[in-house]
Design a protein around this motif. Sequence first.
Motif, PDB file in Angstrom:
ATOM      1  N   ASP A 134     -21.044  11.191  -1.865  1.00  0.00           N
ATOM      2  CA  ASP A 134     -21.304  12.066  -3.014  1.00  0.00           C
ATOM      3  C   ASP A 134     -22.019  13.309  -2.518  1.00  0.00           C
ATOM      4  O   ASP A 134     -23.196  13.288  -2.202  1.00  0.00           O
ATOM      5  CB  ASP A 134     -22.171  11.301  -4.019  1.00  0.00           C
ATOM      6  CG  ASP A 134     -22.622  12.151  -5.196  1.00  0.00           C
ATOM      7  OD1 ASP A 134     -22.191  13.314  -5.308  1.00  0.00           O
ATOM      8  OD2 ASP A 134     -23.418  11.637  -6.000  1.00  0.00           O
ATOM      9  N   ALA A 141     -20.186  14.502 -12.140  1.00  0.00           N
ATOM     10  CA  ALA A 141     -20.327  13.120 -12.601  1.00  0.00           C
ATOM     11  C   ALA A 141     -18.972  12.530 -12.981  1.00  0.00           C
ATOM     12  O   ALA A 141     -18.691  11.368 -12.699  1.00  0.00           O
ATOM     13  CB  ALA A 141     -21.293  13.054 -13.779  1.00  0.00           C
ATOM     14  N   ALA A 142     -18.106  13.350 -13.588  1.00  0.00           N
ATOM     15  CA  ALA A 142     -16.773  12.873 -13.970  1.00  0.00           C
ATOM     16  C   ALA A 142     -15.948  12.521 -12.731  1.00  0.00           C
ATOM     17  O   ALA A 142     -15.221  11.520 -12.726  1.00  0.00           O
ATOM     18  CB  ALA A 142     -16.052  13.933 -14.801  1.00  0.00           C
ATOM     19  N   GLU A 143     -16.050  13.319 -11.660  1.00  0.00           N
ATOM     20  CA  GLU A 143     -15.323  13.028 -10.424  1.00  0.00           C
ATOM     21  C   GLU A 143     -15.825  11.730  -9.791  1.00  0.00           C
ATOM     22  O   GLU A 143     -15.034  10.935  -9.281  1.00  0.00           O
ATOM     23  CB  GLU A 143     -15.466  14.184  -9.433  1.00  0.00           C
ATOM     24  CG  GLU A 143     -14.706  15.425  -9.842  1.00  0.00           C
ATOM     25  CD  GLU A 143     -14.980  16.613  -8.945  1.00  0.00           C
ATOM     26  OE1 GLU A 143     -14.054  17.431  -8.791  1.00  0.00           O
ATOM     27  OE2 GLU A 143     -16.106  16.734  -8.403  1.00  0.00           O
ATOM     28  N   LEU A 144     -17.127  11.527  -9.844  1.00  0.00           N
ATOM     29  CA  LEU A 144     -17.689  10.285  -9.296  1.00  0.00           C
ATOM     30  C   LEU A 144     -17.205   9.072 -10.076  1.00  0.00           C
ATOM     31  O   LEU A 144     -16.804   8.057  -9.488  1.00  0.00           O
ATOM     32  CB  LEU A 144     -19.216  10.340  -9.315  1.00  0.00           C
ATOM     33  CG  LEU A 144     -19.851  11.237  -8.269  1.00  0.00           C
ATOM     34  CD1 LEU A 144     -21.344  11.361  -8.517  1.00  0.00           C
ATOM     35  CD2 LEU A 144     -19.577  10.707  -6.876  1.00  0.00           C
ATOM     36  N   ARG A 145     -17.251   9.160 -11.398  1.00  0.00           N
ATOM     37  CA  ARG A 145     -16.799   8.045 -12.237  1.00  0.00           C
ATOM     38  C   ARG A 145     -15.326   7.718 -11.964  1.00  0.00           C
ATOM     39  O   ARG A 145     -14.951   6.548 -11.822  1.00  0.00           O
ATOM     40  CB  ARG A 145     -17.009   8.350 -13.717  1.00  0.00           C
ATOM     41  CG  ARG A 145     -18.445   8.163 -14.188  1.00  0.00           C
ATOM     42  CD  ARG A 145     -18.556   8.211 -15.706  1.00  0.00           C
ATOM     43  NE  ARG A 145     -18.058   9.458 -16.271  1.00  0.00           N
ATOM     44  CZ  ARG A 145     -18.782  10.573 -16.407  1.00  0.00           C
ATOM     45  NH1 ARG A 145     -20.042  10.605 -16.017  1.00  0.00           N
ATOM     46  NH2 ARG A 145     -18.249  11.653 -16.935  1.00  0.00           N
ATOM     47  N   GLU A 146     -14.497   8.761 -11.897  1.00  0.00           N
ATOM     48  CA  GLU A 146     -13.070   8.541 -11.658  1.00  0.00           C
ATOM     49  C   GLU A 146     -12.838   7.978 -10.250  1.00  0.00           C
ATOM     50  O   GLU A 146     -12.015   7.081 -10.064  1.00  0.00           O
ATOM     51  CB  GLU A 146     -12.277   9.840 -11.855  1.00  0.00           C
ATOM     52  CG  GLU A 146     -10.788   9.700 -11.637  1.00  0.00           C
ATOM     53  CD  GLU A 146     -10.081   8.714 -12.586  1.00  0.00           C
ATOM     54  OE1 GLU A 146      -8.893   8.451 -12.356  1.00  0.00           O
ATOM     55  OE2 GLU A 146     -10.689   8.192 -13.538  1.00  0.00           O
ATOM     56  N   SER A 147     -13.571   8.471  -9.272  1.00  0.00           N
ATOM     57  CA  SER A 147     -13.443   7.948  -7.900  1.00  0.00           C
ATOM     58  C   SER A 147     -13.841   6.485  -7.850  1.00  0.00           C
ATOM     59  O   SER A 147     -13.156   5.660  -7.225  1.00  0.00           O
ATOM     60  CB  SER A 147     -14.318   8.758  -6.937  1.00  0.00           C
ATOM     61  OG  SER A 147     -13.880  10.090  -6.873  1.00  0.00           O
ATOM     62  N   GLU A 148     -14.936   6.142  -8.502  1.00  0.00           N
ATOM     63  CA  GLU A 148     -15.379   4.745  -8.531  1.00  0.00           C
ATOM     64  C   GLU A 148     -14.374   3.867  -9.280  1.00  0.00           C
ATOM     65  O   GLU A 148     -14.108   2.736  -8.885  1.00  0.00           O
ATOM     66  CB  GLU A 148     -16.774   4.644  -9.142  1.00  0.00           C
ATOM     67  CG  GLU A 148     -17.839   5.201  -8.214  1.00  0.00           C
ATOM     68  CD  GLU A 148     -19.230   5.263  -8.819  1.00  0.00           C
ATOM     69  OE1 GLU A 148     -19.342   5.367 -10.064  1.00  0.00           O
ATOM     70  OE2 GLU A 148     -20.196   5.213  -8.044  1.00  0.00           O
ATOM     71  N   ARG A 149     -13.784   4.390 -10.353  1.00  0.00           N
ATOM     72  CA  ARG A 149     -12.763   3.641 -11.097  1.00  0.00           C
ATOM     73  C   ARG A 149     -11.558   3.368 -10.200  1.00  0.00           C
ATOM     74  O   ARG A 149     -11.055   2.238 -10.137  1.00  0.00           O
ATOM     75  CB  ARG A 149     -12.317   4.418 -12.339  1.00  0.00           C
ATOM     76  CG  ARG A 149     -11.342   3.636 -13.231  1.00  0.00           C
ATOM     77  CD  ARG A 149     -10.727   4.500 -14.326  1.00  0.00           C
ATOM     78  NE  ARG A 149      -9.740   5.435 -13.818  1.00  0.00           N
ATOM     79  CZ  ARG A 149      -8.501   5.115 -13.432  1.00  0.00           C
ATOM     80  NH1 ARG A 149      -8.077   3.867 -13.468  1.00  0.00           N
ATOM     81  NH2 ARG A 149      -7.662   6.035 -12.997  1.00  0.00           N
ATOM     82  N   ARG A 161     -22.530   4.173  -3.065  1.00  0.00           N
ATOM     83  CA  ARG A 161     -22.417   5.619  -2.895  1.00  0.00           C
ATOM     84  C   ARG A 161     -23.556   6.120  -2.028  1.00  0.00           C
ATOM     85  O   ARG A 161     -24.689   5.669  -2.145  1.00  0.00           O
ATOM     86  CB  ARG A 161     -22.477   6.231  -4.285  1.00  0.00           C
ATOM     87  CG  ARG A 161     -22.413   7.689  -4.344  1.00  0.00           C
ATOM     88  CD  ARG A 161     -22.195   8.202  -5.750  1.00  0.00           C
ATOM     89  NE  ARG A 161     -22.732   7.395  -6.835  1.00  0.00           N
ATOM     90  CZ  ARG A 161     -23.325   7.910  -7.884  1.00  0.00           C
ATOM     91  NH1 ARG A 161     -23.491   9.202  -7.999  1.00  0.00           N
ATOM     92  NH2 ARG A 161     -23.777   7.139  -8.848  1.00  0.00           N
TER      93      ARG A 161
END
Length: 182
Positions: A134, A141-149, A161
């Motif tokens: 990260d 935050a949206a990119e992190l959430r989508e990457s984690e998904r 992370r």
Amino acid sequence: MCSSDLSPRATPATSILAAVLATALTEAGSPTVVVCADFTAEHDDSTVGLGDLLCAPLALESAIQPDEQSGISWIPAGSAPPNPTRELMGPKMRELLIELSHRYRHVIVVAPAVLESADAVDVASQIGASILVDLVPETTAAELRESERLLGLARARYLGRVVVADRALAKQVELPDRKSVG
């Protein structure tokens, strides 16, 4: 142990973090190799690397580049295969990871960016564990959430992370015995 380092978007911070982690592990007495499986990143095609190992009958030693200063070993990306997904998910990649696991205590694979290449999730599945890099404040935050998904879809353990807040890691830097990254 094998793990993959990934980031939501392409950044040299992923390779740099892999080098820092590999150096720390090696200095602690655990031999480590870093494998660049990101064929989308800028790299030197004239150097024998992972793509060449996966597509041609070459000895593993021809691609391993030891760094005498840090004690770690590198396998650069090399020439990109015509079909990277097929090669990264194929039997040669599995055999290569097994062989590296016998030679090194830790194998760190630098994977493509999660939001820019489907190969990232495939690599995470093949490796078995992943770490998300990260880069703050560039990563939203949206990119992190989508990457984690997306990493949750991989058949692998998501180790968590690593937050990198140093702008120097976002810029082009020289790593020992490697071409510049970035």
